[in-house]
Design an enzyme around this catalytic site. Structure first.
Site, PDB file in Angstrom:
ATOM      1  CE  LYS A 267     -49.414  30.485 -21.901  1.00  0.00           C
ATOM      2  NZ  LYS A 267     -49.312  31.852 -21.337  1.00  0.00           N
ATOM      3  CG  ASP A 272     -51.397  34.984 -25.454  1.00  0.00           C
ATOM      4  OD1 ASP A 272     -52.585  35.222 -25.739  1.00  0.00           O
ATOM      5  OD2 ASP A 272     -50.884  35.248 -24.337  1.00  0.00           O
ATOM      6  CE  LYS A 279     -50.376  38.507 -25.117  1.00  0.00           C
ATOM      7  NZ  LYS A 279     -50.149  39.052 -23.767  1.00  0.00           N
ATOM      8  CG  ASP A 290     -47.826  32.392 -24.447  1.00  0.00           C
ATOM      9  OD1 ASP A 290     -47.089  32.413 -23.446  1.00  0.00           O
ATOM     10  OD2 ASP A 290     -49.040  32.677 -24.408  1.00  0.00           O
ATOM     11  CG  ASP A 349     -53.419  38.638 -22.929  1.00  0.00           C
ATOM     12  OD1 ASP A 349     -52.970  37.582 -23.426  1.00  0.00           O
ATOM     13  OD2 ASP A 349     -52.771  39.708 -22.899  1.00  0.00           O
ATOM     14  CD  GLU A 351     -52.951  32.872 -22.895  1.00  0.00           C
ATOM     15  OE1 GLU A 351     -53.276  33.989 -22.456  1.00  0.00           O
ATOM     16  OE2 GLU A 351     -51.762  32.536 -23.051  1.00  0.00           O
ATOM     17  NE  ARG A 353     -53.879  33.567 -15.218  1.00  0.00           N
ATOM     18  CZ  ARG A 353     -53.574  34.709 -14.608  1.00  0.00           C
ATOM     19  NH1 ARG A 353     -54.235  35.102 -13.531  1.00  0.00           N
ATOM     20  NH2 ARG A 353     -52.578  35.463 -15.047  1.00  0.00           N
TER      21      ARG A 353
HETATM   22  N1  BES Z   1     -48.215  34.841 -22.463  1.00  0.00           N
HETATM   23  C1  BES Z   1     -48.575  35.924 -21.640  1.00  0.00           C
HETATM   24  C2  BES Z   1     -47.486  36.285 -20.643  1.00  0.00           C
HETATM   25  C3  BES Z   1     -46.282  37.010 -21.193  1.00  0.00           C
HETATM   26  C4  BES Z   1     -46.348  38.357 -21.480  1.00  0.00           C
HETATM   27  C5  BES Z   1     -45.097  36.343 -21.334  1.00  0.00           C
HETATM   28  C6  BES Z   1     -45.224  39.005 -21.956  1.00  0.00           C
HETATM   29  C7  BES Z   1     -43.984  37.009 -21.788  1.00  0.00           C
HETATM   30  C8  BES Z   1     -44.040  38.342 -22.096  1.00  0.00           C
HETATM   31  C9  BES Z   1     -49.833  35.591 -20.845  1.00  0.00           C
HETATM   32  O1  BES Z   1     -50.753  34.762 -21.469  1.00  0.00           O
HETATM   33  C10 BES Z   1     -50.511  36.889 -20.585  1.00  0.00           C
HETATM   34  O2  BES Z   1     -50.951  37.496 -21.522  1.00  0.00           O
HETATM   35  N2  BES Z   1     -50.580  37.278 -19.325  1.00  0.00           N
HETATM   36  C11 BES Z   1     -51.163  38.503 -18.947  1.00  0.00           C
HETATM   37  C12 BES Z   1     -51.988  38.259 -17.706  1.00  0.00           C
HETATM   38  C13 BES Z   1     -52.902  39.405 -17.336  1.00  0.00           C
HETATM   39  C14 BES Z   1     -54.000  39.561 -18.366  1.00  0.00           C
HETATM   40  C15 BES Z   1     -53.484  39.124 -15.975  1.00  0.00           C
HETATM   41  C16 BES Z   1     -50.061  39.511 -18.671  1.00  0.00           C
HETATM   42  O3  BES Z   1     -49.016  39.118 -18.134  1.00  0.00           O
HETATM   43  O4  BES Z   1     -50.220  40.680 -19.022  1.00  0.00           O
HETATM   44 ZN    ZN Z   2     -50.001  33.509 -22.892  1.00  0.00          ZN
HETATM   45 MN    MN Z   3     -52.096  35.872 -22.700  1.00  0.00          MN
END
Ligand code: BES
Ligand code: ZN
Ligand code: MN
Length: 500
Positions: A267, A272, A279, A290, A349, A351, A353
């Site tokens: 990835k 992000d 966020k 990220d 968010d 993104e 996947r």
């Molecule tokens: N890059 C983030 C995941 C992340 C969050 C990694 C905090 C490390 C620390 C990912 O793109 C994301 O935002 N995931 C969301 C998914 C949700 C919207 C289903 C998350 O984990 O909140």
């Molecule tokens: Zn992310």
């Molecule tokens: Mn995200």
């Protein structure tokens, strides 16, 4: 940094710092015994005073031990003998590495390779020790002003001393340990670079640079070509950004032409923001990390190319920012992935996947032996497992077990979560084939369930490195994980290949 392996005992060597291990209660290792003898018992006398803590990894620096030619002896505690094992050995090696990286000695002799650890062979220990020692001096400097007259610090030549007779496999183990640390350094550096420097194009040019240096093919696809491939999910993430996306494909061909490749997919979200599902502000700077999945793929390529492993490996990195903007994808938008499956983007968010699913479809063309994707995918993974293991989910139990074992061997551990069919229901959409989020429950699992729909054509494992790829707080920065795990995995695969 230079490493040499030598055979002998430490008392007659003249070096900046000698590193030896002792157990709690004063039980000496072979190297420590020889120094004790040379100093006529002075070492054990000093240790009997109790200055060295019992805990594995505690250190005591002794100056001018009589009868010993080197000015400093760094005594490292191995902890209680009855509790000794891999964990204690690792703590001791880490402590020694940290002390050597910070100390004034330019050269050091380390006598820890001969300390036997149950369940690990000598070469593997040597490889691990070298990696730990070689990784410790890494410092991020690129965007910091450094005083011109900085005093010299840290050992840049380390001699690994063993009582065993030398053979060629030991030199290979040391070289492979160094190569892994070199790969980790690249991953850490890319992670630490700010997002205004480490753009998708920066990742692409780093990959091109690796290809040039090690003579493997690197392809970089730009927006037009990504469109032509039909990667609608990947492109839906890139819509809000002014940085153009890149699809990076690396072809390392160390094996026979007909050997099926291992495919690594990383990835590469270089920042992000969450997109329209923005966020919150707190700690948003950490979302420059990220792209750590991508960084680990590039780092692993550096490591295996340096080792010249006889194996074929393909690296695929979809790289883009995730930004809000007038053209950005909106919650509720439906996009069509390269596989033909339509996706309702309920949260922009989620993104990671979306870019990975198209890369997984692209991977099919290589008829892979297996595919491993690596991603800072879910905050839920950090909640579930903390920052100790990476999350592991797979559609093949043997592959999962292999990765768990490589995690244990390399110290870069993973913990498997279930990928049961029942969870797939959470991804139902009224307006597309699948939704990109699964609600509040089991976030790491539903993210992997989403990816599994695009990974049906091959054996596949997913590593969620959201908790392990970087540290926060005072030690904020990339860890270089899971380069050690992936290097261990590929080394194992290369050695298992017939004719290797
Ligand atoms: N890059 C983030 C995941 C992340 C969050 C990694 C905090 C490390 C620390 C990912 O793109 C994301 O935002 N995931 C969301 C998914 C949700 C919207 C289903 C998350 O984990 O909140
Ligand atoms: Zn992310
Ligand atoms: Mn995200």
């Amino acid at each position: 940094m230079e490493f040499t392996i030598k055979t002998g005992t430490p008392e007659k060597l003249e070096t900046g710092t000698l590193v030896i291990g002792v157990h709690a209660g004063g039980t000496l290792t072979a190297a420590a015994k020889s120094l004790d003898k040379a100093s006529r018992g002075r070492l054990s006398k000093i240790l009997a005073r109790g200055d060295l803590d019992d805990k594995a990894g505690a250190t005591l620096l002794v100056h001018d031990l009589p009868g010993v030619l080197s000015p400093r002896v760094l005594v490292v505690s191995l902890g209680k003998q009855e509790e000794f094992g891999d964990r204690a050995w690792r703590d001791a090696a880490q402590a020694a590495a940290k002390a050597l990286a910070a100390g004034p000695a330019a050269e050091a002799v380390v006598c820890l390779a001969d300390v036997p650890v149950a369940g690990r062979d000598f070469e593997a220990g040597l490889r691990l020790l070298t990696r730990i020692l070689a990784d410790a001096p890494y410092r991020y400097r690129t965007t910091r002003s450094v005083p011109k007259e900085e005093p010299r610090k840290g050992a840049d030549h380390i001699v690994l001393l063993t009582g065993c007779e030398l053979d060629a496999s030991m030199a290979t183990a040391v070289r492979n340990g160094q190569a892994t640390a070199e790969g980790m350094a690249l991953a850490r550096e890319l992670a630490n670079l700010p997002a205004n420097v480490c753009t998708p194009e920066h990742l692409a040019s780093t990959a091109r640079g690796l290809g040039k240096e090690f003579r493997f093919k690197v392809e970089v696809f730009e927006r037009k070509e990504i469109e032509k491939l039909g990667m609608g999910a990947f492109l839906s993430v890139a819509r809000g950004s002014h940085q153009p996306p890149r699809l990076i494909v690396m072809h390392y061909k160390g094996g026979k032409p007909k050997d099926k490749p291992v495919v690594l997919v990383g990835k590469g979200i270089t920042f992000d923001t969450g997109g329209i599902s923005l966020k919150p502000a707190a700690e948003m700077d950490e979302m420059k990390f990220d792209m750590c999945g991508a960084a680990s793929v590039l780092g692993t390529f550096r490591a295996i190319a340096r080792m010249a492993l006889p194996i074929n490996v393909i690296g695929i990195v979809p790289a883009t920012e995730n930004m809000p903007g007038g053209a950005a994808t909106k919650p509720g938008d439906v996009v069509t992935s390269m596989s033909g499956q339509t996706i309702e983007v309920l949260n922009t968010d989620a993104e990671g996947r979306l870019i990975l699913c198209d890369a997984l479809t692209y991977a099919e063309r290589f008829k892979p032996a297996c595919v491993i994707d690596i991603a800072t995918l879910t905050g839920a993974c950090v909640i579930a497992l903390g920052k100790i293991p990476s999350g592991l989910l797979a559609n093949d139990d043997a592959l999962a077990r292999e990765l768990v074992d490589c995690g244990t061997a390399s110290g870069d551990r993973v913990w498997q979560l279930p990928l049961w069919e029942e969870y797939q229901e959470l991804l139902k959409s009224n307006f597309a084939d699948v939704a990109n989020i699964g609600g509040r429950y089991a976030g790491t699992i539903t993210a992997a369930c989403f990816l599994s729909r695009f990974a049906k054509a091959y054996k596949w494992a997913h590593l969620d490195i959201a908790g392990t790829a970087w540290l926060s707080g005072d030690a904020k920065g990339g860890t270089g994980r899971p380069v050690p795990l992936l290097a261990e995995f590929l080394l194992g695969r290369a050695m298992a290949a017939p004719g290797a």
